[in-house]
Motif scaffolding. Structure first.
Motif, short mmCIF file in Angstrom:
data_model
loop_
_atom_site.label_atom_id
_atom_site.label_comp_id
_atom_site.label_asym_id
_atom_site.label_seq_id
_atom_site.Cartn_x
_atom_site.Cartn_y
_atom_site.Cartn_z
N ARG A 87 0.82 -1.22 0.00
CA ARG A 87 0.00 0.00 0.00
C ARG A 87 0.85 1.26 0.00
O ARG A 87 0.54 2.23 -0.68
CB ARG A 87 -0.91 -0.04 1.23
N PHE A 88 1.92 1.25 0.76
CA PHE A 88 2.78 2.44 0.85
C PHE A 88 4.00 2.33 -0.07
O PHE A 88 4.86 3.21 -0.06
CB PHE A 88 3.22 2.66 2.30
N ASP A 89 4.09 1.25 -0.84
CA ASP A 89 5.16 1.02 -1.81
C ASP A 89 6.54 1.13 -1.18
O ASP A 89 7.39 1.92 -1.61
CB ASP A 89 5.04 1.99 -3.00
N VAL A 90 6.77 0.35 -0.14
CA VAL A 90 8.09 0.29 0.49
C VAL A 90 8.60 -1.15 0.42
O VAL A 90 7.82 -2.10 0.30
CB VAL A 90 8.07 0.77 1.96
N ALA A 91 9.90 -1.30 0.50
CA ALA A 91 10.52 -2.63 0.50
C ALA A 91 10.56 -3.20 1.91
O ALA A 91 10.45 -2.47 2.90
CB ALA A 91 11.92 -2.54 -0.08
N ILE A 92 10.71 -4.52 2.00
CA ILE A 92 10.88 -5.21 3.28
C ILE A 92 12.19 -5.98 3.23
O ILE A 92 12.42 -6.75 2.30
CB ILE A 92 9.73 -6.19 3.56
#
Length: 473
Positions: free
Chosen positions: A272-277
């Motif tokens: 949803r927030f377009d971040v990597a993990i």
């Protein structure tokens, strides 16, 4: 794995998590036989295994009960970290821990060292010796930047148990998990970027952020279920977070396994927030239950999860063999690896690949999981016996680390200094926080088989803590 072991592990987990309390009657043999569709003898074998592990006590004509004496300390409280990005400190304290060399006159309770003395390690040692004698000297040449193909193929097979469908081409072999984490962070982030981390968090990953000029945003973390998704969502709404970095399986230092539903929810937040993990799974294979827990990476369909792991905790840290499955960031990770260490030493890669291919790894894991679970119970009992009243302790579901929380205001830095002359070292809690929180906490290793020497070391830690508390009053 046999049916009775599966059943014993299921019941053991329920006891550990408080589903059955001390003194409670456990389900009858017949009831479990019907519920799980197994024979009566299978249930009886499972109960005998629980009895051997000190988790069940038989009473004639009454069934099995959770031992009354098994009164566990309260869990650590959920931390309240600073609700803003901070620059990482605590390097001096980390350095004090990691520069300690093994000494016979010091019991090292602080380092993340597995037990390397198991006889199940012998095939690996023979393999290393055999490779060193080969006339073609394969261990002395440069290796492919991706790592030895044979090892990557074996790792891909190994990761099937975690739910991951990976090929050898999806993997990059690294010099330990530490390089897997650092190349992943370096591949995505730039100086000044914000990285959300679980709190308490692995000090090595945070020191990487410090060295690369990044900031950490610590997210409150529950000792049983992991990082707070609610707090993480608020942080993602408020700050331009670039990456979420966490250890969801057999967490270091809390030992929890994040429930599968929360892993999925975390991935949805990242999408949803377009971040990597960046997922650290270095302890995942050491979960006490079977099958081992799934990784967040196993749910990843768009390549945003970078899965990092190694053989440092399952075999030996001196091998310095880890890996990363970088997803969409593969080319960037390769570049970061090239400019840091280049290719990884081939000799241990070849030896580990042979060890895995010959089927030695799974028996080794089974032995170590059982040993570590038993050691955990012994260590918790020692903490309950020797530490100040009101001490809290984690309930690890895997690995070999125990997180201990002393009364608020206590200073484990002073405790570690007091223990120095007594031949004991611990890991102080403040190194697991970017801002130096958890000063009243410490981490202890219970990998080695319990001995009178280790018990005495734990007693010294408790006695020193009691003395410092008395002096503070």
């Amino acid at each position: 794995m046999t049916l009775y072991v599966n059943l014993a592990e299921l019941l053991g987990t329920r006891i550990e998590q408080g589903f059955y309390r001390p003194g409670d009657r456990l389900p009858s043999v017949r009831a479990l036989s019907v519920e799980h569709g197994v024979s009566l003898s299978t249930v009886q074998q499972a109960y005998r295994m629980l009895e051997d592990n000190g988790l069940a006590t038989p009473k004639p004509k009454s069934g099995y009960f959770v031992p009354v004496s098994r009164e566990l300390p309260e869990l650590p409280v959920v931390g309240r970290p600073v609700q803003r990005p901070v620059e990482i400190s605590q390097w001096d304290q980390v350095l004090e821990l990691i520069r300690a060399v093994p000494r016979k006159d010091v019991v090292q309770l602080g380092r993340g060292m597995p037990d390397v003395s198991s006889p199940t390690m012998k095939p690996l040692l023979r393999g290393l010796a055999r490779i060193s004698r080969r006339q073609d000297m394969p261990g002395l040449y440069y290796d492919n930047i991706h790592g030895t193909l044979e090892l990557r193929e074996q790792i891909a097979r190994l990761m099937l148990d975690s739910g991951c469908q990976l090929s050898a081409g999806d993997l990059v072999v690294t010099t330990g998990c530490h390089e897997a984490l650092s190349t992943s962070i370096h591949a995505i982030c730039e100086p000044g970027d914000i990285v959300a981390v679980d709190s308490p968090s692995f000090h090595g990953a945070m020191q990487t952020l410090k060295g690369l000029g990044m900031k950490a945003l610590e997210i409150p973390t529950d000792p049983l279920t992991g990082i707070s998704l609610e707090a993480l969502e608020l942080a993602l709404e408020q700050w331009p977070i670039k990456v979420i970095q966490l250890t969801p399986n057999c967490n270091n230092p809390l030992g929890y396994i994040m429930p599968e539903s929360r892993k999925r929810a975390l991935l949805h937040l990242a999408q949803r927030f377009d971040v990597a993990i960046i997922e650290d799974d270095v302890y995942g294979e050491l979960a006490y239950t079977y099958p081992r827990p799934r990784t967040i990476k196993s749910f990843d369909e768009d390549g945003r999860v970078l899965l990092c792991s190694s053989f440092s905790k399952t075999l030996a840290p001196g091998l310095r063999i880890g890996w990363v499955a970088p997803g969409r960031y593969l080319e960037r990770v390769l570049h970061m690896k090239y400019i840091s260490t280049g290719s990884t030493a081939p000799q241990p890669q070849i030896a580990i690949a042979e060890f895995l291919k010959a089927g030695h790894f799974e028996p080794h894991l089974r032995r170590m999981r059982t040993q570590y679970q038993r050691n955990r119970d012994v260590m918790i009992d020692w903490v309950t016996r020797y530490f100040p009243a009101g001490t809290r302790a984690s309930r690890p579901q895997g690995s070999f680390m125990l997180w201990v929380e002393l009364p608020e205001g206590f200073d484990t830095l002073k405790l570690n200094r007091a223990l120095h002359d007594q031949g004991v070292q611990i890991a102080v809690g403040s190194i697991f926080s970017a801002s130096g929180k958890y000063r009243n906490c410490l981490r202890m290793n219970y990998a080695a088989k319990p001995t009178p020497l280790i018990e005495e070391a734990v007693r010294k830690v408790g006695a020193a803590a009691i003395k410092l508390l008395a002096e503070a009053d």
